[in-house]
Design an enzyme around this catalytic site. Structure first.
Site, PDB file in Angstrom:
ATOM      1  N   LYS A   1      -0.192 -19.554   5.883  1.00 10.09           N
ATOM      2  CA  LYS A   1      -0.782 -20.634   6.518  1.00 10.09           C
ATOM      3  C   LYS A   1       0.125 -21.252   7.504  1.00 10.09           C
ATOM      4  O   LYS A   1      -0.213 -21.850   8.475  1.00 10.09           O
ATOM      5  CB  LYS A   1      -1.123 -21.672   5.392  1.00 10.09           C
ATOM      6  CG  LYS A   1      -2.197 -22.699   5.603  1.00 10.09           C
ATOM      7  CD  LYS A   1      -2.416 -23.310   4.361  1.00 10.09           C
ATOM      8  CE  LYS A   1      -2.925 -22.636   3.235  1.00 10.09           C
ATOM      9  NZ  LYS A   1      -2.985 -23.292   2.000  1.00 10.09           N
TER      10      LYS A   1
ATOM     11  N   ARG B   1       0.491 -28.664   1.161  1.00  7.75           N
ATOM     12  CA  ARG B   1      -0.321 -27.263   0.880  1.00  7.75           C
ATOM     13  C   ARG B   1       0.572 -26.082   0.682  1.00  7.75           C
ATOM     14  O   ARG B   1       1.485 -26.001   1.280  1.00  7.75           O
ATOM     15  CB  ARG B   1      -1.166 -27.166   2.319  1.00  7.75           C
ATOM     16  CG  ARG B   1      -1.919 -28.150   2.671  1.00  7.75           C
ATOM     17  CD  ARG B   1      -2.378 -28.154   4.245  1.00  7.75           C
ATOM     18  NE  ARG B   1      -3.467 -27.081   3.994  1.00  7.75           N
ATOM     19  CZ  ARG B   1      -4.148 -26.582   5.349  1.00  7.75           C
ATOM     20  NH1 ARG B   1      -3.455 -26.977   6.350  1.00  7.75           N
ATOM     21  NH2 ARG B   1      -5.016 -25.674   4.889  1.00  7.75           N
TER      22      ARG B   1
ATOM     23  N   GLY C   1      -6.950 -19.253  -3.449  1.00  5.22           N
ATOM     24  CA  GLY C   1      -7.280 -20.196  -4.820  1.00  5.22           C
ATOM     25  C   GLY C   1      -6.457 -20.235  -6.115  1.00  5.22           C
ATOM     26  O   GLY C   1      -6.397 -20.810  -6.948  1.00  5.22           O
TER      27      GLY C   1
ATOM     28  N   MET D   1      -2.843 -20.934  -5.743  1.00  6.12           N
ATOM     29  CA  MET D   1      -1.788 -22.041  -5.813  1.00  6.12           C
ATOM     30  C   MET D   1      -2.317 -23.427  -5.267  1.00  6.12           C
ATOM     31  O   MET D   1      -3.634 -23.533  -5.231  1.00  6.12           O
ATOM     32  CB  MET D   1      -0.689 -21.650  -4.840  1.00  6.12           C
ATOM     33  CG  MET D   1      -0.128 -20.454  -5.074  1.00  6.12           C
ATOM     34  SD  MET D   1       1.355 -20.235  -4.376  1.00  6.12           S
ATOM     35  CE  MET D   1       0.734 -19.542  -2.849  1.00  6.12           C
TER      36      MET D   1
ATOM     37  N   ARG E   1      -6.573 -17.182   9.481  1.00  4.30           N
ATOM     38  CA  ARG E   1      -5.919 -16.142   8.720  1.00  4.30           C
ATOM     39  C   ARG E   1      -6.943 -14.931   9.163  1.00  4.30           C
ATOM     40  O   ARG E   1      -8.121 -15.159   9.439  1.00  4.30           O
ATOM     41  CB  ARG E   1      -5.582 -16.286   7.587  1.00  4.30           C
ATOM     42  CG  ARG E   1      -6.844 -16.360   6.603  1.00  4.30           C
ATOM     43  CD  ARG E   1      -6.263 -16.295   5.109  1.00  4.30           C
ATOM     44  NE  ARG E   1      -7.773 -16.763   4.456  1.00  4.30           N
ATOM     45  CZ  ARG E   1      -7.779 -17.500   3.263  1.00  4.30           C
ATOM     46  NH1 ARG E   1      -6.695 -17.896   2.666  1.00  4.30           N
ATOM     47  NH2 ARG E   1      -8.792 -18.083   2.775  1.00  4.30           N
TER      48      ARG E   1
ATOM     49  N   HIS F   1     -10.180  14.907 -17.998  1.00  2.00           N
ATOM     50  CA  HIS F   1     -10.999  15.798 -17.759  1.00  2.00           C
ATOM     51  C   HIS F   1     -12.329  15.314 -16.889  1.00  2.00           C
ATOM     52  O   HIS F   1     -12.796  15.679 -15.838  1.00  2.00           O
ATOM     53  CB  HIS F   1     -11.689  16.706 -18.821  1.00  2.00           C
ATOM     54  CG  HIS F   1     -12.617  17.691 -18.316  1.00  2.00           C
ATOM     55  ND1 HIS F   1     -13.855  17.520 -18.758  1.00  2.00           N
ATOM     56  CD2 HIS F   1     -12.355  18.779 -17.952  1.00  2.00           C
ATOM     57  CE1 HIS F   1     -14.443  18.888 -18.103  1.00  2.00           C
ATOM     58  NE2 HIS F   1     -13.630  19.586 -17.865  1.00  2.00           N
TER      59      HIS F   1
ATOM     60  N   ARG G   1      -7.074  30.234  -7.865  1.00  2.00           N
ATOM     61  CA  ARG G   1      -5.813  29.990  -8.911  1.00  2.00           C
ATOM     62  C   ARG G   1      -6.372  31.045  -9.976  1.00  2.00           C
ATOM     63  O   ARG G   1      -7.607  31.034 -10.194  1.00  2.00           O
ATOM     64  CB  ARG G   1      -5.770  28.652  -9.441  1.00  2.00           C
ATOM     65  CG  ARG G   1      -4.850  28.771 -10.426  1.00  2.00           C
ATOM     66  CD  ARG G   1      -4.798  27.293 -11.168  1.00  2.00           C
ATOM     67  NE  ARG G   1      -5.695  26.805 -11.652  1.00  2.00           N
ATOM     68  CZ  ARG G   1      -5.856  25.471 -12.367  1.00  2.00           C
ATOM     69  NH1 ARG G   1      -4.946  24.751 -12.143  1.00  2.00           N
ATOM     70  NH2 ARG G   1      -6.979  25.097 -12.905  1.00  2.00           N
TER      71      ARG G   1
ATOM     72  N   SER H   1       2.118  25.580  -3.895  1.00  2.00           N
ATOM     73  CA  SER H   1       1.078  24.538  -4.119  1.00  2.00           C
ATOM     74  C   SER H   1       1.550  23.765  -5.148  1.00  2.00           C
ATOM     75  O   SER H   1       1.790  24.136  -6.380  1.00  2.00           O
ATOM     76  CB  SER H   1      -0.179  25.061  -4.287  1.00  2.00           C
ATOM     77  OG  SER H   1      -1.065  24.137  -4.401  1.00  2.00           O
TER      78      SER H   1
ATOM     79  N   GLY I   1       1.355  21.477  -8.125  1.00  2.06           N
ATOM     80  CA  GLY I   1       0.315  20.975  -9.042  1.00  2.06           C
ATOM     81  C   GLY I   1       0.619  19.894  -9.820  1.00  2.06           C
ATOM     82  O   GLY I   1       1.316  19.770 -10.570  1.00  2.06           O
TER      83      GLY I   1
ATOM     84  N   CYS J   1      -2.062  20.288  -4.640  1.00  2.00           N
ATOM     85  CA  CYS J   1      -3.255  20.382  -5.061  1.00  2.00           C
ATOM     86  C   CYS J   1      -3.760  19.377  -6.346  1.00  2.00           C
ATOM     87  O   CYS J   1      -4.881  19.521  -6.862  1.00  2.00           O
ATOM     88  CB  CYS J   1      -3.752  21.698  -5.337  1.00  2.00           C
ATOM     89  SG  CYS J   1      -2.769  22.477  -6.728  1.00  2.00           S
TER      90      CYS J   1
ATOM     91  N   TYR K   1      -0.295  20.951   3.932  1.00  2.00           N
ATOM     92  CA  TYR K   1      -1.549  20.069   3.811  1.00  2.00           C
ATOM     93  C   TYR K   1      -1.528  19.453   2.206  1.00  2.00           C
ATOM     94  O   TYR K   1      -0.846  19.730   1.700  1.00  2.00           O
ATOM     95  CB  TYR K   1      -2.532  21.438   3.829  1.00  2.00           C
ATOM     96  CG  TYR K   1      -2.389  22.396   2.369  1.00  2.00           C
ATOM     97  CD1 TYR K   1      -3.103  22.165   1.306  1.00  2.00           C
ATOM     98  CD2 TYR K   1      -1.713  23.699   2.849  1.00  2.00           C
ATOM     99  CE1 TYR K   1      -3.100  23.134   0.106  1.00  2.00           C
ATOM    100  CE2 TYR K   1      -1.739  24.574   1.656  1.00  2.00           C
ATOM    101  CZ  TYR K   1      -2.232  24.115   0.269  1.00  2.00           C
ATOM    102  OH  TYR K   1      -2.197  24.877  -0.778  1.00  2.00           O
TER     103      TYR K   1
HETATM  104  P1  ADP Z   1      -6.234 -23.022   0.129  1.00  2.00           P
HETATM  105  O1  ADP Z   1      -5.211 -22.457   0.522  1.00  2.00           O
HETATM  106  O2  ADP Z   1      -6.493 -23.210  -1.362  1.00  2.00           O
HETATM  107  O3  ADP Z   1      -7.432 -22.941   1.118  1.00  2.00           O
HETATM  108  P2  ADP Z   1      -5.526 -25.462   1.662  1.00  2.00           P
HETATM  109  O4  ADP Z   1      -4.223 -25.940   1.843  1.00  2.00           O
HETATM  110  O5  ADP Z   1      -6.346 -24.586   2.905  1.00  2.00           O
HETATM  111  O6  ADP Z   1      -5.675 -24.447   0.294  1.00  2.00           O
HETATM  112  O7  ADP Z   1      -6.485 -26.794   1.584  1.00  2.00           O
HETATM  113  C1  ADP Z   1      -7.869 -26.705   1.149  1.00  2.00           C
HETATM  114  C2  ADP Z   1      -8.663 -27.518   1.980  1.00  2.00           C
HETATM  115  O8  ADP Z   1      -8.244 -28.959   2.158  1.00  2.00           O
HETATM  116  C3  ADP Z   1      -8.505 -27.107   3.393  1.00  2.00           C
HETATM  117  O9  ADP Z   1      -9.660 -26.204   3.683  1.00  2.00           O
HETATM  118  C4  ADP Z   1      -9.047 -28.276   4.212  1.00  2.00           C
HETATM  119  O10 ADP Z   1     -10.441 -28.314   4.075  1.00  2.00           O
HETATM  120  C5  ADP Z   1      -8.324 -29.462   3.334  1.00  2.00           C
HETATM  121  N1  ADP Z   1      -7.272 -29.845   3.914  1.00  2.00           N
HETATM  122  C6  ADP Z   1      -6.028 -29.570   3.883  1.00  2.00           C
HETATM  123  N2  ADP Z   1      -4.985 -30.265   4.691  1.00  2.00           N
HETATM  124  C7  ADP Z   1      -5.756 -30.974   5.303  1.00  2.00           C
HETATM  125  C8  ADP Z   1      -5.454 -32.029   6.272  1.00  2.00           C
HETATM  126  N3  ADP Z   1      -4.273 -32.097   6.912  1.00  2.00           N
HETATM  127  N4  ADP Z   1      -6.315 -32.704   6.619  1.00  2.00           N
HETATM  128  C9  ADP Z   1      -7.839 -32.508   6.156  1.00  2.00           C
HETATM  129  N5  ADP Z   1      -8.214 -31.757   5.442  1.00  2.00           N
HETATM  130  C10 ADP Z   1      -7.087 -30.914   4.827  1.00  2.00           C
HETATM  131 MG    MG Z   2      -1.995  23.043 -13.979  1.00  2.00          MG
HETATM  132 MG    MG Z   3      -7.271 -22.901   2.683  1.00  2.00          MG
END
Ligand code: ADP
Ligand code: MG
Ligand code: MG
Length: 916
Positions: A38, A109, A118, A120, A359, A481, A661, A807, A809, A874, A894
């Protein structure tokens, strides 16, 4: 904690913080290890001039430091570096953190090197208290908005930092409860309908709940809030979810997470505001369309929270064409810049667009292929990069039959998911339950689709497996098997489904923990891609590529996904060094292997050839014969069958190499078990029942896996070897006469000493020469051995003197090197994996340090005496991408794998060559 990977870049104090703001950043996209994905991409977007709110990233090194020093921070961090970095944001925006007149609010963040969606935590709207909220209200002229932010902040901070988030799904979040109760009382459904006063009261209630549950009041000092939030982000690296996710995805614990602190922009200020997420192309199909969702007057996770229904991105075009145009431009900019499909998060504040994240987007197998090939056509990437963009396993998704997605979802929602086993053979299958091979064959004859359900399978079940849509077993692991044969046949297969309890006598199966009872003939569906077992039938269809290659029911020009697949495979073949062969025993399997691109057969197992019809009878007579004469009579019945088998196989394969074989399994596997069958056998052979029964009992072994099998069989009973070699050579001669040049590769199994190979090779040569002499036809042939016993691997320099090829195995070699039965390892391997004893299941992916080392020694010793020794593998590992890479590096000629894995192996071999 294990060692770190990030080098100390320079002497002098380490840089812990990297700032970014409009048009300029200290970091860039290449610094993911240090800044997390990020942080690195926020920096990159700032650098290329995209509108990113200013902020800074606290590096992953600080997280590592934190854990190495008893959850404390480097001294300078809070005293000097953070205040300095905050000051750059304040300067850029003309607001001040904690200022009651014009407060700066920030988000804190998490973000690791690899995306862990989701797993962390993130906290928004940080910096609010009774004074700053009033300031924000005045400054924005929108008290409702200010209190909406405060309400969100106290809730998030309470959940994440103060630990009020419920530990499991059964408990309710105390804040959600307060919110719901109030909505109910006011008779409203969405929180945009709360008035300022409502929000103020909710914040009061929240704080009271916090005091009540933690004994501490909510912190008012923004700097204290910030310190708490940073700590929580680092702590979230080690929450249970994150640890489990890391284990599943092979992410090491020492990476740590970075922490991004960024100025807030507000999507919740009114109808000119909003927030959304999007993919630059369709992540499911790969189609080049803008794909996403947004909500007006919303913040953060509202889009995915499900309380309000988000709108399709195309609607933004109508609602706000100018913003849409900007976003669409950014989409093009990002794709050009990253040369990949991107996943983005954005916010609109008073008609101004801000980018909050980007990303590389996750995608399905079909989408991955389409995007790679399309981007090649668009000139964004070259063919090498296109190859490297696709994980070989993703190809599977294009080859397997598929369930209708909606129908399956509905079935699972209505409680039809019975259990989940191991996903041994991917794809979708649906049919009627049969508990044995005979019933399966019978139902199949009546034209009914069949799911074969067994406690476990044995070679006798092959014919039942062959006619089934899918196979389900209660016991056995990924290389049992059932799993092995299913993959070779390309069947959908779920194994080791311990929740089943199958009763053959009653012809029913029960599911642990439920009162469901399923009987023979009931409908059942298997998702071999996920291991799910679902009651009832579900519609499936073959993939387009199979329709083109195997079924011949679709023309290539009507199959866009085939075109893409074909293009990619052509590229892969251009770069790989390894040849790819298939493990196949029958002409139809061989033909399929060829359509998938196999260049030969690396393993033809001959034992399956002894099961059909009268053959098993002759085989049994041979095993139970009392003297050589009787044995020869029985064998002479088998010869024509074998010759026909080999003829068919050679003919299908044309001039491609075929490795056969010699018979490998313990003899008792072929013998009748029930009294009734033994009786029938005795009558057939004209012998007393007791006599036959005793002969069978005498063949019983305590440990058949280490008993009379492999080359030992032929050393005790040379007649078997002679018959097989005669059949092979006669078939080859016949084809030679028909103008086809066949060079059979005759392979001796389970050799551990040179002597064993010499004795067997002598029999082979003698027989082969006599066939050649008799038929007056020159046919070349090779004699080689499997290397599957550790002793053979470490005496390869000797063994090579009697072999034209080796080969590996690797199924047996793994089993014997680890002293671990592949059929019993299902009991403990899952626990082993929890302890990270093996990084991967060693029966699926070569144990490189142990088994791999043996192969390396064997290959170099073997070639030291015979430089042109042909080397291949194989085992099941031949279709595993990581193992293919190992084979490439070891210099094998191979790999051989089941027919349906051939495309995966081709791609994996190309990737290994490109990365090597
Ligand atoms: P995750 O990794 O779970 O996607 P983020 O750190 O991306 O968490 O935060 C989740 C959401 O929070 C982002 O998609 C964005 O919509 C909102 N967010 C994060 N930072 C800001 C910011 N500086 N201003 C406005 N919205 C933010
Ligand atoms: Mg064998
Ligand atoms: Mg995000």
């Amino acid at each position: 904690m294990p060692t770190r990977e990030i080098s100390n870049r320079k002497s002098g104090p380490k840089q812990f913080i990297y700032t970014f703001s409009g048009g300029r950043a200290e970091g860039d996209a290449s610094m993911k290890n240090l800044l997390g994905g990020k942080g690195a991409n926020l920096a990159e977007m700032a650098n290329i001039g995209l509108p990113v709110p200013p902020g800074f990233t606290i590096s992953t090194e600080v997280c590592t430091w934190y854990y190495e020093h008893g959850q404390t921070y480097p001294e300078r961090l809070f005293e000097e570096e953070i205040p300095r970095a905050l000051a750059t944001i304040e300067e850029a925006l003309g607001r001040k953190f904690g200022d009651p007149e014009n407060p700066l609010l920030i988000s804190v963040r998490s973000g690791a090197r690899a995306s862990m969606p989701g797993m962390m935590d993130t906290i928004l709207n940080l910096g609010l208290n009774e004074q700053t909220v009033a300031g924000l209200a005045r400054k924005s002229g929108n008290p409702r908005f200010a209190w909406d932010c405060y309400r969100r902040f106290v809730q998030m901070y309470g959940d994440v930092v103060l630990g009020l988030k419920p530990a499991d799904k059964k408990q309710k979040d105390p804040f959600e409860e307060i919110l719901e109760t109030r909505k109910h009382k006011l008779g409203i459904t969405v929180d945009t309908e709360f008035s300022t006063k409502d929000l103020q009261e909710i914040v009061g209630q929240y704080k009271a709940a916090i005091l009540d549950k933690t004994g501490r009041s909510f912190p008012d000092d923004p700097h204290e809030q910030l310190r708490g939030a940073i700590g929580a982000v680092f702590e979230s690296w080690n929450n249970e979810r994150a640890i489990i996710y890391r284990r599943l995805n092979h992410i090491p614990g020492y990476w740590g997470t970075a922490c991004n602190v960024q100025a807030m922009v507000f999507g919740n200020m009114g109808e000119n505001c909003g927030t959304g997420v999007a993919f630059t192309r369709d992540a499911a199909t790969g189609e080049n369309i803008f794909y996403g969702e947004f909500l007006m007057n919303a913040q953060g996770e509202d889009v995915v929270a499900g309380t309000r229904t988000p709108l399709d991105i195309s609607q933004l075009k109508e609602e706000n064409p100018e913003i849409y145009r900007q976003l669409d431009d950014i989409r093009a900019t990002l794709e050009k810049h990253y040369r990949d499909m991107m996943d983005i998060e954005f916010t609109i504040e008073n008609n101004i667009l801000f980018m909050l994240q980007c990303r590389v987007g996750k995608r399905t197998g079909p989408a991955a292929l389409k995007i790679a090939v399309d981007m090649f056509k668009e000139g964004l990437i070259d063919e090498k990069e296109a190859i490297l963009r696709i994980e070989p396993e993703q190809l599977n998704q294009l080859l397997r039959p598929v369930f209708d997605v909606k129908e399956k979802q509905a079935a699972v929602q209505s409680g039809r998911l019975l259990a989940t086993g191991l996903n041994a053979g991917p794809g979708a299958a649906t049919g009627k339950i049969c508990f044995n091979a005979t019933d399966a064959a019978e139902r199949n004859r009546r034209g009914e689709p069949v799911i074969l359900v067994r406690i476990e399978t044995s070679p006798e079940d092959i014919k039942g497996m062959a006619v089934s849509e899918g196979i389900l077993t209660e016991r056995g692991g990924m290389t049992s098997h059932a799993a092995l044969v299913a993959r070779q046949m390309g069947k959908v297969c779920v194994v080791g489904c311990g929740a089943l309890s199958i009763d053959y006598q009653k012809g029913e199966m029960r599911i642990e923990g439920s009162n469901v009872v399923l009987r023979e003939g009931d409908d059942l569906s298997l998702d071999g891609t996920t291991g799910e077992v679902i009651a009832g039938s579900l519609p499936t269809r073959n993939s387009e590529i199979i329709e083109v290659l195997v079924d011949g029911t679709r023309k290539p020009e009507d199959a866009p996904s085939w075109e893409v697949y074909n293009q990619l495979m052509q590229w892969a073949d251009r770069y790989r060094h390894l040849q790819i062969r298939a493990n196949a025993d029958q002409p139809d399997q061989a033909a399929i292997a060829i359509t998938f691109g196999a260049e030969g057969i690396g393993l033809c197992r001959t034992e399956h050839m002894f099961f059909g019809g009268e053959r098993i009878q002759a085989m049994r007579e041979m095993i139970l014969a009392d003297d050589l004469e009787e044995r020869n009579t029985a064998i002479s019945k088998l010869l024509p069958y074998q010759r026909e088998d080999f003829y068919g196989l050679f003919k299908t394969m044309g001039s491609r190499p075929v490795t056969i074989r010699l018979l490998d399994p313990p003899l008792h596997e072929f013998l009748p078990q029930s009294d009734e069958e033994i009786m029938r056998m005795a009558i057939g052979m004209g012998k007393p029942y007791e006599h036959v029964k005793e002969r069978i009992a005498a063949l019983h072994e305590f440990n058949p896996m280490l008993g009379l099998r492999g080359c030992r069989l032929g050393i005790l009973h040379p007649e078997i070897t002679i018959m097989q070699v005669q059949a092979i050579m006669e078939a080859a001669c016949q084809l030679r006469q028909e103008g086809l040049e066949v060079v059979p590769e005759i392979m001796v199994p389970l050799v551990s000493t040179l002597k064993e190979l010499e004795i067997t090779a002598k029999i082979i040569h003698k027989t082969a020469r006599s066939v050649i002499a008799e038929q007056w036809i020159g046919v070349k042939y090779l004699v080689g051995t499997m290397i599957e016993v550790p002793r053979a691997a470490i005496t390869s320099a000797e063994i090579a003197t009697a072999a034209d090829f080796f080969s590996y195995g690797t199924n047996d070699l793994t089993q014997m090197t680890l002293g671990m039965s592949r059929d019993d390892s299902g009991q403990f391997l899952p626990t082993y994996q929890q302890y990270d004893i093996f990084p991967r299941n060693p029966f699926e992916s070569i144990d490189i340090e142990g088994v791999g080392r043996l192969i390396t020694i064997s290959a170099s010793d073997g070639r030291s005496v015979k430089p042109d020794l042909k080397l291949g593998i194989c085992g099941e590992h031949g279709g595993d991408p990581a193992s293919v890479e190992f084979c490439h590096k070891t210099g094998l000629n191979y790999v051989s794998c089941s027919p349906y894995r051939v495309p995966v192996a081709r791609l994996a071999a190309a990737r290994a060559a490109l990365l090597g």
